[in-house]
Motif scaffolding. Structure first.
Motif, PDB file in Angstrom:
ATOM      1  N   GLY A  46       8.952  31.015 -12.617  1.00 49.21           N
ATOM      2  CA  GLY A  46       9.528  32.239 -12.084  1.00 49.21           C
ATOM      3  C   GLY A  46      11.034  32.321 -12.240  1.00 49.21           C
ATOM      4  O   GLY A  46      11.648  31.683 -13.089  1.00 49.21           O
ATOM      5  N   LYS A  47      11.660  33.132 -11.391  1.00 48.79           N
ATOM      6  CA  LYS A  47      13.101  33.394 -11.463  1.00 48.79           C
ATOM      7  C   LYS A  47      13.897  32.196 -10.951  1.00 48.79           C
ATOM      8  O   LYS A  47      13.660  31.693  -9.846  1.00 48.79           O
ATOM      9  CB  LYS A  47      13.424  34.641 -10.629  1.00 48.79           C
ATOM     10  CG  LYS A  47      14.831  35.190 -10.836  1.00 48.79           C
ATOM     11  CD  LYS A  47      14.949  35.905 -12.165  1.00 48.79           C
ATOM     12  CE  LYS A  47      16.354  36.499 -12.346  1.00 48.79           C
ATOM     13  NZ  LYS A  47      16.573  37.699 -11.524  1.00 48.79           N
ATOM     14  N   GLN A  48      14.849  31.735 -11.769  1.00 45.56           N
ATOM     15  CA  GLN A  48      15.736  30.635 -11.396  1.00 45.56           C
ATOM     16  C   GLN A  48      17.150  30.999 -11.832  1.00 45.56           C
ATOM     17  O   GLN A  48      17.384  32.080 -12.402  1.00 45.56           O
ATOM     18  CB  GLN A  48      15.283  29.325 -12.057  1.00 45.56           C
ATOM     19  CG  GLN A  48      13.885  28.872 -11.713  1.00 45.56           C
ATOM     20  CD  GLN A  48      13.768  28.377 -10.276  1.00 45.56           C
ATOM     21  OE1 GLN A  48      14.758  27.949  -9.667  1.00 45.56           O
ATOM     22  NE2 GLN A  48      12.563  28.458  -9.721  1.00 45.56           N
ATOM     23  N   LEU A  49      18.091  30.110 -11.573  1.00 47.95           N
ATOM     24  CA  LEU A  49      19.478  30.363 -11.944  1.00 47.95           C
ATOM     25  C   LEU A  49      20.103  29.083 -12.480  1.00 47.95           C
ATOM     26  O   LEU A  49      19.858  27.983 -11.968  1.00 47.95           O
ATOM     27  CB  LEU A  49      20.260  30.877 -10.739  1.00 47.95           C
ATOM     28  CG  LEU A  49      21.732  31.259 -10.983  1.00 47.95           C
ATOM     29  CD1 LEU A  49      22.114  32.507 -10.190  1.00 47.95           C
ATOM     30  CD2 LEU A  49      22.661  30.091 -10.594  1.00 47.95           C
ATOM     31  N   PHE A  70      11.352  31.272 -15.975  1.00 49.08           N
ATOM     32  CA  PHE A  70      10.525  30.247 -16.600  1.00 49.08           C
ATOM     33  C   PHE A  70       9.082  30.736 -16.712  1.00 49.08           C
ATOM     34  O   PHE A  70       8.577  31.422 -15.818  1.00 49.08           O
ATOM     35  CB  PHE A  70      10.533  28.962 -15.768  1.00 49.08           C
ATOM     36  CG  PHE A  70      11.771  28.126 -15.925  1.00 49.08           C
ATOM     37  CD1 PHE A  70      11.744  26.976 -16.708  1.00 49.08           C
ATOM     38  CD2 PHE A  70      12.949  28.471 -15.281  1.00 49.08           C
ATOM     39  CE1 PHE A  70      12.874  26.186 -16.844  1.00 49.08           C
ATOM     40  CE2 PHE A  70      14.088  27.691 -15.408  1.00 49.08           C
ATOM     41  CZ  PHE A  70      14.054  26.547 -16.195  1.00 49.08           C
ATOM     42  N   GLY A  71       8.448  30.385 -17.801  1.00 48.83           N
ATOM     43  CA  GLY A  71       7.013  30.614 -17.919  1.00 48.83           C
ATOM     44  C   GLY A  71       6.592  32.031 -18.179  1.00 48.83           C
ATOM     45  O   GLY A  71       5.581  32.502 -17.643  1.00 48.83           O
ATOM     46  N   GLY A  72       7.331  32.754 -19.009  1.00 46.99           N
ATOM     47  CA  GLY A  72       6.900  34.108 -19.336  1.00 46.99           C
ATOM     48  C   GLY A  72       8.022  35.003 -19.761  1.00 46.99           C
ATOM     49  O   GLY A  72       9.193  34.592 -19.827  1.00 46.99           O
ATOM     50  N   ASP A  73       7.710  36.220 -20.053  1.00 49.92           N
ATOM     51  CA  ASP A  73       8.683  37.204 -20.490  1.00 49.92           C
ATOM     52  C   ASP A  73       9.585  37.588 -19.320  1.00 49.92           C
ATOM     53  O   ASP A  73       9.111  37.943 -18.238  1.00 49.92           O
ATOM     54  CB  ASP A  73       7.952  38.445 -21.009  1.00 49.92           C
ATOM     55  CG  ASP A  73       8.906  39.478 -21.590  1.00 49.92           C
ATOM     56  OD1 ASP A  73      10.125  39.231 -21.586  1.00 49.92           O
ATOM     57  OD2 ASP A  73       8.405  40.522 -22.046  1.00 49.92           O
TER      58      ASP A  73
END
Length: 316
Positions: A183-186, A208-211
């Motif tokens: 998912g969303k990270q920084l 991470f892990g996708g578009d």
């Protein structure tokens, strides 16, 4: 002290700081280009009319000037004291009020799609200098809707560390390894110069892990044309290759000069240092030498005058 000797001494003392100042290194400037930093992304969208909701909110919070100054998120006297100087919730702005829009906690910041494993980082630089890059990733459970805190970052395990990489084509390029995340990270990048206490900071949103577009708009870096077009509106103290006062902040200068973006050079011509990876020490040695010569001239000028005055008095 006789008036003539006093005047000569004052002149020498006045010139000495100029010689020392001329020897001081200049400030560097830049921001992460891949994965794209928040400030670079918003500048690419256009400071006056950003297209994403997050960048529009950033402009509403901090104005457009911060985006024209995209390469100036820095602390002049950091000296490695990043956690001491930057409070939680203000990491992306480096606690600079001018860049406060970058600290907005929201899940829709445009993001770069990444995956775990090796990754090549590209840091866009407009004035290169020696120093060390460290890139950190947020921990599992990171919530982008909450203000970013130091504890959100895996500080014990930077995903990339690079010391004195060579600048080429306007970028520092170095490798790292991204861990397993989802998912969303920084990614938080810190560039600490070794020839000055100055440090630069940037936040890059990733998925991470996708578009990335399934979570937030896809990020894109500013083009060379965009960087060139915006230089006349920048207030970063850049003066060609940097700031002669590494202790100043990235706030607008009283008499600003636009940063010099990397421009194509003809074959055989001397290019921008960010393109050649060259060393900036020579100009400062020349300037320092000029200052020392000026100081020597003042002393030599004072000596014969002193002898002349002395001789005149003995002849009386």
């Amino acid at each position: 002290m006789p008036a003539r000797r006093k005047a000569a001494a004052v002149a020498a003392v006045g010139i000495a700081p100029l010689a020392l100042t001329a020897l001081a290194p200049a400030a560097a400037h830049g921001s992460m280009g891949d994965p794209v930093s928040r400030v670079s992304q918003c500048y690419a969208e256009g400071p006056e009319s950003p297209t994403s909701d997050a960048c529009e909110a950033a402009v509403a919070a901090g104005g457009t000037q911060a985006l024209y100054d995209w390469n100036g998120v820095r602390i002049g006297d950091a000296g490695g004291r990043h956690q001491e100087l930057i409070p939680d919730g203000k990491l992306c702005s480096a606690d600079n009020e001018a860049f406060k829009g970058l600290d907005l906690a929201r899940a829709d910041w445009p993001a770069t799609s990444v995956s775990s494993g090796s990754y090549t980082f590209r840091y866009r630089v407009t004035a290169p200098h020696k120093g060390t890059f460290k890139v950190y990733v947020t921990k599992d459970g990171y919530d982008p809707t909450q203000p970013l805190a130091w504890d959100d970052l895996d500080l014990a395990n930077p995903v990339a560390t690079a010391t004195d990489p060579v600048a080429s084509g306007g970028f520092y390029t170095f490798s790292g390894t991204l861990p397993e995340r989802s998912g969303k990270q920084l990614l938080y990048a810190v560039w600490q110069r070794s020839d000055s206490p100055e440090a630069f900071y940037s936040c890059s949103d990733v998925t991470f892990g996708g578009d990335a577009a399934t979570v937030a708009p896809s990020a894109s870096a500013p083009s060379e044309e965009q960087i060139e077009d915006g230089t006349d509106k920048s207030t970063v103290e850049h003066h060609g290759h940097g700031d002669d006062d590494a202790g100043t902040s990235a706030e607008p200068a009283a008499a600003p000069e636009a940063p010099v973006a990397n421009r194509p050079k003809a074959a055989g011509a001397t290019g921008n240092l960010a393109e050649t990876g060259g060393d900036t020490s020579t100009p400062y040695l020349v300037m320092g030498g000029a200052g020392v010569l000026a100081l020597g001239a003042a002393i030599l000028f004072a000596s014969p005058r002193r002898r002349a005055v002395s001789g005149g008095r003995h002849g009386r």
